[in-house]
Design a protein around this motif. Structure first.
Motif, PDB file in Angstrom:
ATOM      1  N   THR A 137       0.850  -1.186   0.000  1.00 55.95           N
ATOM      2  CA  THR A 137       0.000   0.000   0.000  1.00 55.95           C
ATOM      3  C   THR A 137       0.892   1.244   0.000  1.00 55.95           C
ATOM      4  OG1 THR A 137      -0.113   0.048   2.424  1.00 55.95           O
ATOM      5  CG2 THR A 137      -1.864  -1.151   1.269  1.00 55.95           C
ATOM      6  N   SER A 138       0.360   2.341  -0.528  1.00 59.07           N
ATOM      7  CA  SER A 138       1.081   3.613  -0.529  1.00 59.07           C
ATOM      8  C   SER A 138       0.099   4.726  -0.862  1.00 59.07           C
ATOM      9  CB  SER A 138       2.222   3.599  -1.549  1.00 59.07           C
ATOM     10  OG  SER A 138       1.699   3.503  -2.859  1.00 59.07           O
ATOM     11  N   ILE A 139       0.572   5.939  -0.788  1.00 56.60           N
ATOM     12  CA  ILE A 139      -0.261   7.093  -1.117  1.00 56.60           C
ATOM     13  C   ILE A 139      -0.475   7.186  -2.622  1.00 56.60           C
ATOM     14  CG2 ILE A 139      -0.358   9.625  -1.075  1.00 56.60           C
ATOM     15  CD1 ILE A 139       1.159   9.447   1.631  1.00 56.60           C
ATOM     16  N   LYS A 140       0.573   6.864  -3.394  1.00 60.90           N
ATOM     17  CA  LYS A 140       0.517   6.978  -4.848  1.00 60.90           C
ATOM     18  C   LYS A 140       1.176   5.756  -5.483  1.00 60.90           C
ATOM     19  CE  LYS A 140       2.104  10.159  -8.455  1.00 60.90           C
ATOM     20  NZ  LYS A 140       2.869  11.376  -8.717  1.00 60.90           N
ATOM     21  N   MET A 141       0.674   5.341  -6.646  1.00 61.04           N
ATOM     22  CA  MET A 141       1.239   4.201  -7.350  1.00 61.04           C
ATOM     23  C   MET A 141       1.368   4.561  -8.829  1.00 61.04           C
ATOM     24  SD  MET A 141      -0.178   0.286  -7.451  1.00 61.04           S
ATOM     25  CE  MET A 141      -1.800   0.777  -7.981  1.00 61.04           C
ATOM     26  N   GLU A 142       2.549   4.219  -9.419  1.00 57.55           N
ATOM     27  CA  GLU A 142       2.800   4.500 -10.835  1.00 57.55           C
ATOM     28  C   GLU A 142       3.423   3.280 -11.495  1.00 57.55           C
ATOM     29  OE1 GLU A 142       5.547   7.745 -10.903  1.00 57.55           O
ATOM     30  OE2 GLU A 142       4.061   9.220 -10.270  1.00 57.55           O
ATOM     31  N   ALA A 143       2.936   2.926 -12.687  1.00 55.77           N
ATOM     32  CA  ALA A 143       3.546   1.846 -13.474  1.00 55.77           C
ATOM     33  C   ALA A 143       4.472   2.487 -14.497  1.00 55.77           C
ATOM     34  CB  ALA A 143       2.479   1.031 -14.171  1.00 55.77           C
ATOM     35  N   GLN A 144       5.712   1.984 -14.570  1.00 55.51           N
ATOM     36  CA  GLN A 144       6.708   2.505 -15.503  1.00 55.51           C
ATOM     37  C   GLN A 144       7.426   1.322 -16.141  1.00 55.51           C
ATOM     38  OE1 GLN A 144       9.296   5.187 -13.412  1.00 55.51           O
ATOM     39  NE2 GLN A 144       7.622   6.375 -12.567  1.00 55.51           N
ATOM     40  N   GLY A 145       6.985   0.924 -17.321  1.00 53.36           N
ATOM     41  CA  GLY A 145       7.615  -0.211 -18.007  1.00 53.36           C
ATOM     42  C   GLY A 145       7.436  -1.482 -17.209  1.00 53.36           C
ATOM     43  N   LYS A 146       8.547  -2.119 -16.841  1.00 54.63           N
ATOM     44  CA  LYS A 146       8.522  -3.365 -16.068  1.00 54.63           C
ATOM     45  C   LYS A 146       8.672  -3.093 -14.571  1.00 54.63           C
ATOM     46  CE  LYS A 146       8.816  -6.548 -19.457  1.00 54.63           C
ATOM     47  NZ  LYS A 146       7.854  -7.588 -19.611  1.00 54.63           N
ATOM     48  N   GLU A 147       8.207  -1.920 -14.131  1.00 48.96           N
ATOM     49  CA  GLU A 147       8.306  -1.519 -12.730  1.00 48.96           C
ATOM     50  C   GLU A 147       6.980  -0.934 -12.272  1.00 48.96           C
ATOM     51  OE1 GLU A 147      11.273   1.530 -12.515  1.00 48.96           O
ATOM     52  OE2 GLU A 147      12.791   0.310 -13.493  1.00 48.96           O
ATOM     53  N   VAL A 148       6.682  -1.140 -10.988  1.00 56.31           N
ATOM     54  CA  VAL A 148       5.565  -0.444 -10.359  1.00 56.31           C
ATOM     55  C   VAL A 148       6.130   0.273  -9.144  1.00 56.31           C
ATOM     56  CG1 VAL A 148       3.310  -0.640  -9.255  1.00 56.31           C
ATOM     57  CG2 VAL A 148       3.878  -2.145 -11.164  1.00 56.31           C
ATOM     58  N   HIS A 149       5.912   1.601  -9.082  1.00 57.84           N
ATOM     59  CA  HIS A 149       6.431   2.437  -8.007  1.00 57.84           C
ATOM     60  C   HIS A 149       5.307   2.741  -7.018  1.00 57.84           C
ATOM     61  CE1 HIS A 149      10.244   3.840 -10.099  1.00 57.84           C
ATOM     62  NE2 HIS A 149       9.643   3.068 -10.986  1.00 57.84           N
ATOM     63  N   PHE A 150       5.566   2.475  -5.740  1.00 58.12           N
ATOM     64  CA  PHE A 150       4.639   2.799  -4.660  1.00 58.12           C
ATOM     65  C   PHE A 150       5.299   3.938  -3.888  1.00 58.12           C
ATOM     66  CE2 PHE A 150       3.878  -1.526  -5.866  1.00 58.12           C
ATOM     67  CZ  PHE A 150       2.490  -1.636  -5.856  1.00 58.12           C
ATOM     68  N   ILE A 151       4.674   5.107  -3.925  1.00 57.66           N
ATOM     69  CA  ILE A 151       5.320   6.322  -3.439  1.00 57.66           C
ATOM     70  C   ILE A 151       4.537   6.914  -2.270  1.00 57.66           C
ATOM     71  CG2 ILE A 151       6.083   8.642  -4.101  1.00 57.66           C
ATOM     72  CD1 ILE A 151       5.985   7.450  -7.064  1.00 57.66           C
ATOM     73  N   GLY A 152       5.254   7.240  -1.202  1.00 59.47           N
ATOM     74  CA  GLY A 152       4.655   7.865  -0.037  1.00 59.47           C
ATOM     75  C   GLY A 152       4.081   6.863   0.948  1.00 59.47           C
ATOM     76  N   ASN A 153       4.706   6.749   2.105  1.00 58.44           N
ATOM     77  CA  ASN A 153       4.246   5.850   3.161  1.00 58.44           C
ATOM     78  C   ASN A 153       3.975   4.446   2.630  1.00 58.44           C
ATOM     79  OD1 ASN A 153       3.606   5.287   5.834  1.00 58.44           O
ATOM     80  ND2 ASN A 153       1.448   5.760   5.541  1.00 58.44           N
ATOM     81  N   ALA A 154       4.935   3.909   1.899  1.00 66.11           N
ATOM     82  CA  ALA A 154       4.782   2.585   1.295  1.00 66.11           C
ATOM     83  C   ALA A 154       4.950   1.503   2.368  1.00 66.11           C
ATOM     84  CB  ALA A 154       5.812   2.384   0.194  1.00 66.11           C
ATOM     85  N   LYS A 155       4.051   0.521   2.331  1.00 63.20           N
ATOM     86  CA  LYS A 155       4.074  -0.574   3.304  1.00 63.20           C
ATOM     87  C   LYS A 155       3.923  -1.893   2.565  1.00 63.20           C
ATOM     88  CE  LYS A 155       2.105   2.290   6.893  1.00 63.20           C
ATOM     89  NZ  LYS A 155       1.012   2.503   7.832  1.00 63.20           N
ATOM     90  N   VAL A 156       4.818  -2.833   2.878  1.00 63.76           N
ATOM     91  CA  VAL A 156       4.774  -4.164   2.280  1.00 63.76           C
ATOM     92  C   VAL A 156       4.512  -5.152   3.405  1.00 63.76           C
ATOM     93  CG1 VAL A 156       6.033  -5.915   0.972  1.00 63.76           C
ATOM     94  CG2 VAL A 156       6.455  -3.484   0.531  1.00 63.76           C
ATOM     95  N   LYS A 157       3.546  -6.038   3.198  1.00 70.53           N
ATOM     96  CA  LYS A 157       3.212  -7.068   4.189  1.00 70.53           C
ATOM     97  C   LYS A 157       3.188  -8.414   3.489  1.00 70.53           C
ATOM     98  CE  LYS A 157       1.202  -8.458   8.166  1.00 70.53           C
ATOM     99  NZ  LYS A 157       2.046  -9.453   8.718  1.00 70.53           N
ATOM    100  N   LYS A 158       3.942  -9.385   4.037  1.00 69.19           N
ATOM    101  CA  LYS A 158       3.968 -10.743   3.492  1.00 69.19           C
ATOM    102  C   LYS A 158       4.085 -11.701   4.667  1.00 69.19           C
ATOM    103  CE  LYS A 158       7.635 -12.739   1.982  1.00 69.19           C
ATOM    104  NZ  LYS A 158       8.822 -13.273   1.392  1.00 69.19           N
ATOM    105  N   ALA A 159       3.035 -12.465   4.931  1.00 71.80           N
ATOM    106  CA  ALA A 159       3.009 -13.407   6.059  1.00 71.80           C
ATOM    107  C   ALA A 159       3.446 -12.679   7.329  1.00 71.80           C
ATOM    108  CB  ALA A 159       3.841 -14.632   5.761  1.00 71.80           C
ATOM    109  N   ASN A 160       4.561 -13.122   7.950  1.00 73.48           N
ATOM    110  CA  ASN A 160       5.045 -12.483   9.182  1.00 73.48           C
ATOM    111  C   ASN A 160       6.020 -11.340   8.918  1.00 73.48           C
ATOM    112  OD1 ASN A 160       3.636 -14.234  10.924  1.00 73.48           O
ATOM    113  ND2 ASN A 160       5.190 -15.810  10.607  1.00 73.48           N
ATOM    114  N   ASP A 161       6.341 -11.086   7.654  1.00 68.12           N
ATOM    115  CA  ASP A 161       7.284 -10.022   7.297  1.00 68.12           C
ATOM    116  C   ASP A 161       6.550  -8.720   7.044  1.00 68.12           C
ATOM    117  OD1 ASP A 161       9.137 -12.067   7.320  1.00 68.12           O
ATOM    118  OD2 ASP A 161       9.388 -12.130   5.157  1.00 68.12           O
TER     119      ASP A 161
END
Length: 163
Positions: free
Chosen positions: A35-59
């Motif tokens: 999750t993030s405030i803003k998301m942008e797709a650029q070619g083979k990349e996706v940018h999550f900008i501003g207060n980005a949070k990644v959650k995976k299982a216990n990580d």
């Protein structure tokens, strides 16, 4: 008319990248939520900008910006977190918590590369490591610390009393 069709193409391309990100995550056994405030797709990349949070299982990982990179088969190959990164990574045998200016996660190798004011607390072995660059292998639990003359690697641990 040309601008409208270019705009529509950009929207379709963006939606395809989002769908690809969702489908890629569905193929893995563990669900990844970003999750993030803003998301942008650029070619083979996706940018999550501003207060980005990644959650995976216990990580979990928090940063100012997270970039997800895809390979030529449109599979997720790497995550890059930039700016005031904090994290906790756990598996059956290892548990680490820490921070850095930048963290790069190589999915295939299960390696985290921490750069800039890198700090890791090994919660299982009760050790504290800090340096400019640390490489953490989540499969083996190995921590490779790279220091310099100006900023040497540092390890802090408690010794058990001998009786």
């Amino acid at each position: 008319m040309s601008k409208l069709s270019n705009s529509k193409r950009s929207v379709v391309k963006f939606l395809k990248m989002i769908l690809l990100l969702i489908l890629t995550q569905a193929l893995f056994a563990e669900r990844v939520e970003i999750t993030s405030i803003k998301m942008e797709a650029q070619g083979k990349e996706v940018h999550f900008i501003g207060n980005a949070k990644v959650k995976k299982a216990n990580d979990w990982l928090h940063a100012e910006k997270v970039i997800v990179y895809f390979d030529e088969n449109n599979e997720t190959r790497m995550y890059e977190a930039i700016g005031d990164v904090t994290f906790a990574f756990k598996n059956e045998m290892h548990a680490f918590k820490g921070s850095a200016d930048k963290v790069v996660y190589d999915i295939a190798e299960s390696l985290y590369k921490l750069k800039g004011k890198a700090v890791i607390d090994d919660l299982v072995n009760k050790r504290h490591v800090s340096s400019d660059e640390i490489i953490l292998n989540m499969v083996t639990g190995a921590v490779d610390v790279k220091g310099s003359r100006k900023k040497p690697a540092k390890l802090i641990f408690d010794m058990e009393k001998q009786q």
